[in-house]
Each structure stands twice: as structure tokens, then as C-alpha cells.
Design an enzyme around this catalytic site. Sequence first.
Site, PDB file in Angstrom:
ATOM      1  N   GLU A  94      47.199  41.942  55.321  1.00 55.14           N
ATOM      2  CA  GLU A  94      47.325  43.385  55.201  1.00 55.14           C
ATOM      3  C   GLU A  94      46.079  44.090  55.721  1.00 55.14           C
ATOM      4  OE1 GLU A  94      50.280  43.710  51.411  1.00 55.14           O
ATOM      5  OE2 GLU A  94      48.183  43.377  50.961  1.00 55.14           O
ATOM      6  N   CYS A 107      40.339  49.270  56.313  1.00 54.08           N
ATOM      7  CA  CYS A 107      39.945  48.152  55.460  1.00 54.08           C
ATOM      8  C   CYS A 107      40.578  46.882  56.036  1.00 54.08           C
ATOM      9  CB  CYS A 107      40.426  48.446  54.044  1.00 54.08           C
ATOM     10  SG  CYS A 107      39.934  47.207  52.860  1.00 54.08           S
ATOM     11  N   CYS A 114      41.911  34.050  49.394  1.00 53.64           N
ATOM     12  CA  CYS A 114      40.460  33.984  49.221  1.00 53.64           C
ATOM     13  C   CYS A 114      40.159  32.802  48.316  1.00 53.64           C
ATOM     14  CB  CYS A 114      39.950  35.271  48.571  1.00 53.64           C
ATOM     15  SG  CYS A 114      38.148  35.368  48.471  1.00 53.64           S
ATOM     16  N   CYS A 118      37.558  35.360  42.080  1.00 55.83           N
ATOM     17  CA  CYS A 118      37.036  36.385  41.174  1.00 55.83           C
ATOM     18  C   CYS A 118      38.160  36.751  40.214  1.00 55.83           C
ATOM     19  CB  CYS A 118      36.573  37.621  41.952  1.00 55.83           C
ATOM     20  SG  CYS A 118      35.215  37.255  43.080  1.00 55.83           S
ATOM     21  N   CYS A 121      40.635  40.018  40.659  1.00 54.82           N
ATOM     22  CA  CYS A 121      41.116  40.370  41.997  1.00 54.82           C
ATOM     23  C   CYS A 121      42.458  39.698  42.293  1.00 54.82           C
ATOM     24  CB  CYS A 121      40.070  39.947  43.023  1.00 54.82           C
ATOM     25  SG  CYS A 121      40.575  40.269  44.713  1.00 54.82           S
ATOM     26  N   GLU A 168      36.864  36.649  51.847  1.00 51.18           N
ATOM     27  CA  GLU A 168      35.412  36.785  51.790  1.00 51.18           C
ATOM     28  C   GLU A 168      34.902  36.648  53.237  1.00 51.18           C
ATOM     29  OE1 GLU A 168      32.741  37.528  49.830  1.00 51.18           O
ATOM     30  OE2 GLU A 168      31.613  37.011  51.612  1.00 51.18           O
ATOM     31  N   CYS A 341      42.227  48.688  46.045  1.00 51.92           N
ATOM     32  CA  CYS A 341      41.295  47.557  45.985  1.00 51.92           C
ATOM     33  C   CYS A 341      41.815  46.478  45.053  1.00 51.92           C
ATOM     34  CB  CYS A 341      39.950  47.994  45.415  1.00 51.92           C
ATOM     35  SG  CYS A 341      39.183  49.298  46.309  1.00 51.92           S
TER      36      CYS A 341
END
Length: 366
Positions: A94, A107, A114, A118, A121, A168, A341
Site C-alpha cells: 500500500e 507515505c 515487517c 512492534c 502496529c 522497516e 498509521c
Amino acid sequence: MKKRSTHLLDYDRAGLEALFLHLGEQRFRASQAMKWIYGEREMNLDAFSNFSKTLREKLKAVFTLDVPELVSEQKSVDGTIKWLLKVDEVNAVEVVYIPEKNRGTLCVSSQVGCSLNCTFCATGAQGFNRHLTTAEIIAQVWVAAKQLDHHPVKNRRITNIVMMGMGEPLANYSNVLPALNIMRDDFGFGFANRRVTVSTAGMVSKIDQLNLDADVSLAISLHSPFDDLRDKLVPLNKKYNIETLLASCRRFIKDKKKARITWEYTLIDGVNDQPEHARALTKLLSKIPSKINLIPFNPFPGTLFKQSKPENIERFKEICMKAGYITTVRKTRGDDIAAACGQLAGEFMDRTRRSGQVNKLALELV
Ligand code: SAH
């Protein structure tokens, strides 16, 4: 020697120059090709009218020039646009465009999924599948720019790029770096250095490398001023703790005029949003030119965390402002299209099979 890529979008200018020389062609063909690709947004080699037919055929025989298929375009009521690009048979990523009054931020994603895990997320919760190639990274900018060329609202342009999508970026350094170069190259997209931001959860060794290789802006996803809490929110902290991270940030902005670090801090209800966190944060950053960007936590399916209460967000912001920091609260944009986010999840097969699991570390915090 690394095998040469056969995709022309994998090369920044230096790479393309070496490639044309290798093909027995003149170096300036590189900037000519880039003008067509990025300036004219042209993906058909036959349209490169200042290339001879022989050269075009030679290139076509070996190289690919295309962008991933655009699967969908979703528009939020607030003007945010999210595009889904199919990068291969099982993976899609995306890319999100966020218009504001005087700017338009794109963005960009760097990985499918990832690997950092975390706890707050959505991308992390989905697991990791693979790195994106340079071509797949820069194609996101190309497709967004091309789509916006035809946008009915005037002045919907990209003015800033943030590597804050899925993944990342510094974990995929060798593919991200040429993309950063193309973004800032006059023959590429021509963005000023300061307008291209790399966001990282804190891969210290790569921050130092980036400092040598690319004069871009740096954003750090901090989320806690305390190591014990950060260990749980951003497990990478166990490898590079806060002090180590801060030291690399100091090295990064040293000798750079007007440079400052953007600190991203996701505010999670009852976890990291108390006055003691805010005060410790302001102390921690006191000697570093900084901007604090507070991000109210955006919930996603399966998460145990909640967004901080408005009064706690306000109080946190006040403490940072009183201590002299430029502090912004990131408005939640595009949440009606799951473009906010931490909500970017793309579509892919999770090789780590992490998907759907409630994170044990998160359980300890709620
Ligand atoms: N891996 C990089 C790039 C991702 S940036 C990094 O960590 O910086 C995505 C930003 O959104 C990061 O600051 C991340 O911490 C934040 N974020 C992730 N999940 C979120 C959520 N659910 N709500 C609000 N912000 C989130």
C-alpha cells in the site's frame, strides 16, 4: 559481483550510468532515460525518441520497464488516497497520499510486512514476507505521481515523501538507498533532501550508514523514554537501547544545517501517555534539535491497545510544548479506508505465520 538487475527502475543515476557504459553506450543516456521515465512518466521504451531504434531494441531484449499493477484506489472523505499495488502473485503493498493545505505527503512502503514485530502496529502483527526491490519502491512514487497528474482537484501534488508505510526501511537498506537517490535526483523526482524522510524503529548501524550515503531527513519511532517499556513496544530496543539510538541521532544531525530529528510517539491509553512519560521524554531529547510528532494510537483488528483519551493527548502535548519542543498531534487521516498509521497491512502470505496472534508483550502492558 552482484548480478545486474534486468529491471530499469532498480537503478539510480550512478547505477544507470554504469549500466549504459557496460552496454557500450554513452554515460548521458542515463539522464536521458531518467527524464523519460520520471519526468515524462513514460514506461514505453519505444517512446524514448532520442534513443536510436537499435538502442531501444537492445534494451528491450534484456530489460524490463514497468510498474506493478494498480489493484485498487480508495479515496477517503478527507482527501487521503490509498493505492494497492500488486508486486507479485501473492503480495501487494500500500502507498498512501495525504493532502494538506500547503503540502501533499506520500507515505511509501519498503517491505511486504515487517519483521520487527512492534506490538502496536498492524503491519508488524501481520508478519514479514519479503523486501521490496528498488523498482517496487520507486514505482510507488511513480504510480502515485501519475495518478495525481490526472486528479480533478488542482494542486494535488506530492511535496514530501516519508518512508513510513509498511516495513522497516533500514532493514532493506540496499534497495531503499537507490530509491532515495532517485527521489532526490533532478532527473528523478527532484525532491529536496529535507523533504524525503526515512523513518526507523532504530536500526542504529544503518542510521550511521545512511548518514554517510544520503542527506535525507530522519524520523525515529520512539514511543517511550524508558528502556523497559520500549523493550515491550519496540522489541528492537533490546538490541539498540535508547541511549545508543540517541547517540546515533546526534551523529546524524551533527554538521547538518537546520537538521532536526522527528520523534514519532504513538500514544497508547494507560501505557505510555502519562505526564511522567512526557517529562522524561523532554529531558531525554534536551540536547538534540527535535520535533515531536504525537500519533494517537490507531486500533486495528485483534489489538489489545486503546487510543489515549483526548485530555491525556492534550496534556502530553502541553508538557512537550512548555519544554520548548515543536509538537504536533498527527491527525488521523484516511481511517475510513484503513490508511492511517499502523493500519497498513497490504495483502500477502505471512511466512512467519504470526498473523492473528495476540502479542504476548502487549498482554503484559494492558
Ligand atoms: N518501521 C518504520 C517505518 C514505519 S512508520 C518505523 O518504525 O519508523 C509507521 C509509523 O506509525 C511508526 O512511527 C509507527 O510506530 C507508527 N504506528 C504503527 N502502528 C501504529 C498504530 N496502530 N497507531 C498509530 N501509529 C502507529
